[in-house]
Design an enzyme around this catalytic site. Structure first.
Site, short mmCIF file in Angstrom:
data_model
loop_
_atom_site.label_atom_id
_atom_site.label_comp_id
_atom_site.label_asym_id
_atom_site.label_seq_id
_atom_site.Cartn_x
_atom_site.Cartn_y
_atom_site.Cartn_z
N GLU A 1 41.54 -34.39 -7.64
CA GLU A 1 42.58 -34.58 -6.63
C GLU A 1 41.98 -34.50 -5.22
O GLU A 1 42.49 -35.15 -4.29
CB GLU A 1 43.69 -33.55 -6.85
CG GLU A 1 45.02 -33.93 -6.22
CD GLU A 1 45.72 -35.12 -6.88
OE1 GLU A 1 45.31 -35.56 -7.98
OE2 GLU A 1 46.70 -35.61 -6.29
N HIS B 1 44.78 -43.88 -3.00
CA HIS B 1 44.73 -42.65 -3.80
C HIS B 1 44.01 -42.89 -5.12
O HIS B 1 43.09 -42.15 -5.49
CB HIS B 1 46.17 -42.17 -4.03
CG HIS B 1 46.29 -40.89 -4.78
ND1 HIS B 1 46.48 -39.67 -4.16
CD2 HIS B 1 46.26 -40.61 -6.11
CE1 HIS B 1 46.55 -38.71 -5.07
NE2 HIS B 1 46.42 -39.26 -6.27
N GLU B 2 44.40 -43.94 -5.83
CA GLU B 2 43.79 -44.21 -7.13
C GLU B 2 42.34 -44.67 -6.99
O GLU B 2 41.52 -44.41 -7.86
CB GLU B 2 44.61 -45.23 -7.92
CG GLU B 2 46.05 -44.80 -8.22
CD GLU B 2 46.17 -43.42 -8.88
OE1 GLU B 2 45.21 -43.00 -9.56
OE2 GLU B 2 47.21 -42.76 -8.70
N HIS C 1 40.35 -41.53 -7.10
CA HIS C 1 40.13 -41.05 -8.48
C HIS C 1 39.08 -41.90 -9.20
O HIS C 1 38.14 -41.39 -9.81
CB HIS C 1 41.44 -41.11 -9.27
CG HIS C 1 42.39 -39.97 -8.99
ND1 HIS C 1 42.03 -38.65 -9.14
CD2 HIS C 1 43.68 -39.97 -8.58
CE1 HIS C 1 43.07 -37.88 -8.84
NE2 HIS C 1 44.09 -38.64 -8.48
#
Lengths: 490, 490
Positions: B285, B255-256, B259
């Site tokens: 997101e 997930h990170e 980003h």
């Protein structure tokens, strides 16, 4: 009341931003991804530009004109702010920018020249740096001595003439001691073997704890060149690891613990004021040196360290604590200042001091610097420099404009000598504690008598109040003659 | 020409200082000594104060009046600077300071209230935050809708009415899918066991590399709540480790990476300009979600991960890749948004969106918030909230004034759905690469079509240009129905 409050509130924010800039420097040397160099350079330039604007903000001059300090601490803060404001205001913005740009480039040029052993690649740049530093010194000195103007930035109130007199008094006894040692039959054995990084780091942490490093307000990381960074509630140390030489890691760590503990030991009331930092480079170095040398390389702590290292590395090639004590204090010929022992270190400084003073005064030109360096080294150390990387190119300082900085290292040794004598007299049982791996009684004395005062007192007054006597090289010289006389059976 | 150049040069330095502030935040959450909290708070306040002064500097208004942009990028930069300047200038300095002070306190009050399951300890403070945020929204909205004024800060150009319409279109199909899944006979097995931290971190690094994370411009550390930090040449990720649940670490990391890779993928020409960052929270997101969910929890990558994890942990209690795929996509009842699966996650968001819109409009008071939360949760999820820490106290957002932020999470899912459909059509062989632990073909498509543009296009236009169609929840819903229908045999 308003002017002093406004001035101190403004300074508070400047101090906070300056602390941010220092933290950014730490990040760059320890954890920053290697691809972020250009970005960081622009970030540093932005924050330095904000800091420069604040340091020369004309409102400071207006506040200073009417400031009415209400305490000794406020009065000293105002003095220090005025001193920085006057220094910064005297340097034209154009010159400050040129210096910043040139020194950010010249460090890389120096590093390349050193790697290639090619002084001619660096000397023209050094000449440019020198010209700008002379211009800056002239602006600050305002008719006074150029070298003194630069030195004062690192060691407030000290002059080149005083340093010269101090060094003249020290040199004969250091030279004599060095010659006797190198002529002696005693030859302490070097430590040899392979010492894994992980174990070295574990030992370094144990040593930092032995010297009362406050891990709740600090941390330890690895860097190419060890340094300490930050103040008040956050002063971090770095160390390096050479797997053939664990003393590098251990004594770098103890040295940096000395620097960091000074910052962490300052009265918390001084945080975010000009009093909230080590008062001079010389006093700073006195702390790192007394931790590293008088304590860390003393017989008591060396005995404790011998057992810790023997356990950690499953035995050493050194027989016992006495032999180990001689090993950590070996004196051998060498070209490199940062690798020098306690006896020869100051001789390295003295030649740099004389050379840089001549460069600043114009008595020596950069064209003649290599010859001057080599001749002086041969005279002082009796050995011809084998290559420029071991000679004039070995130190980064001049490349980044740090003229006037070198003597503060030796001054730190002199201060450490004075402090050590006073501390030994004042605190009984220091060696018993150090022999048990506990430097805290000594650290408490240093905190009480030196560290907690931060910038409140001027450097010399601080040392004299702590020791109850004049600053003198005598305690350092007596300590060295006694210690090395015993080790080398002189 | 001078005005635009002056404006962009000024902005450049502001962007650099803002990047410094973000790096300081990273330091605080990862490496800062725990005793440095007060100092850091003063350092952050100092740099935020400098940033606030720069963002409302009256010269920006003067430059904007005569700025004459020479390119599309310059024109968009000027628009974004004007937007921030107008927003910042409309908020009275007194209000900005009160909000900063209150929200720095209220986060701690919220954390204590959550720890003690005591909403009454927090609600009076939340009410104060809400009142100040309404005042801020009114100042910015200038007669327009209050909620829209707040939402626009996170998702430029989006309104509360548009979000409401979008959510109304999604809710029935999500509710129906959720009910069918919970009624199904299929029950994927949970992963159980003890998974050592060191191995989890090693696997997380392998996964980050599989998703093409650029380690030369990033790094990974451990933090309490995973986040990514920084841009251009330096965007770092964090992860966390729960030794009973390695998916926490692995999917947080992926997930990170989404980003961070967005920030690192932006055209380097946009660095230090307003175009040099992700354009909105929703688009941000969309990147983290498509990395984590559509790719990371897809069958192809799950098969690869099954083998990596089986090797690393010496076997798992899951039989084969198909069962493992079902395990990483388990749907179970639960109170906590951040632990929710892809199906239920958006339902958590929808209730927060409705509640916070009513709070901002004044239709709901903080006195009635707990009852409103619990009633709504029971209606949407069919379960009564067991305690406030699992209910209204679970999220930090409102305590720090983040009203208008929640819907961007679901919007990110919608964008991710649109992007995933377009990407699957445009790039053949994505699944073959993912099955070999290589997300780079997908990442390249995302970089080319989304990430590199930074802030150049407005959020909706960016997604529509990338997908060649309108933004719609249809692709996300079809993807969820197909994926979970297959896993749960619906």
């Amino acid at each position: 009341m308003t002017a002093i409050n406004d001035l101190l509130a403004f300074q508070r924010q400047t101090e906070a931003l300056s602390s941010v800039a220092e933290r950014l420097g730490w990040d760059q040397e320890t954890v920053m991804p290697r691809g972020a160099v250009e970005q960081r350079s622009e970030e540093m330039a932005a924050i330095e530009s904000v800091l420069h604007e604040r340091r020369t903000d004309p409102r400071i001059g207006e506040w200073l004109d009417v400031a009415d300090p209400q305490s000794e601490a406020e009065a000293r803060s105002v003095d220090l702010i005025a001193r920085d404001f006057n220094r910064a205001s005297r340097v034209p913005a154009r010159l400050a920018q040129e210096l910043a740009r040139l020194t950010s480039l010249s460090q890389g040029i120096w590093a390349d020249a050193r790697a290639n052993d090619a002084p001619d690649d660096f000397l023209p740049t050094l000449d440019q740096v020198l010209m700008l530093k002379r211009e800056e010194a002239a602006a600050i000195a305002d008719g006074g001595d150029l070298y003194d103007a630069l030195l004062d930035d690192y060691e407030q109130g000290m002059t080149g003439a005083e340093i010269a007199a101090l060094f003249d008094a020290m040199r004969p006894r250091l030279v004599a001691l060095r010659e006797k040692i190198l002529d002696a039959d005693t030859r302490p054995q070097p430590l040899t073997g392979h010492f894994p990084q992980e174990t070295q780091i574990r030992l370094a942490r144990i040593c930092a704890t032995a010297f009362d490093y406050d891990w709740t307000r600090g941390r330890m990381d690895i860097a190419v060149h060890p340094f300490s960074s930050g103040r008040w509630q956050d002063s971090r140390i770095t160390t390096r690891v050479v797997e053939t030489d664990p003393f590098n890691c251990i004594y770098s760590t103890i040295h940096e613990v000395g620097h960091s503990s000074y910052e962490l030991g300052i009265d918390p009331d001084y945080a975010f004021t000009p009093l909230g930092r080590g008062v001079s480079m010389g006093v700073h170095e006195s702390q790192s040196r007394i931790y590293e040398n008088q304590m860390g390389r003393g017989r008591a702590f060396a005995g404790w360290l011998f057992h810790r290292m023997s356990d950690a590395f499953d035995g050493l090639n050194i027989a016992d604590p006495d032999a180990f004590y001689a090993t950590v204090n070996r004196v051998t010929p060498g070209f490199i200042r940062t690798e020098a022992d306690e006896v020869q270190y100051n001789l390295h400084i003295m030649m740099r001091f004389d050379l840089e003073r001549d460069l600043i005064s114009g008595r020596l030109s950069t064209d003649d610097l290599v010859d001057a360096w080599n001749a002086r080294f041969l005279r002082d150390f009796g050995v011809a420099v084998d290559r420029p990387a071991n000679g004039v190119l070995q130190d980064v300082h001049w490349s980044v404009g740090l003229f006037g900085y070198f003597p503060t290292y030796a001054l730190g040794n002199v201060f450490a000598g004075c402090l050590n004598r006073a501390m030994q007299d004042a605190v009984p049982g220091l060696d018993d504690a150090l022999a048990a791996g506990d430097a805290s009684p000594a650290v408490e004395w240093l905190r009480e008598n030196v560290q907690r005062h931060g910038g409140l007192k001027r450097p010399r007054a601080l040392i004299e109040d702590a020791t109850g006597g004049d600053v003198s090289p005598e305690p350092l010289l007596a300590y060295l003659e006694q210690k090395f006389g015993q080790i080398y059976g002189l």
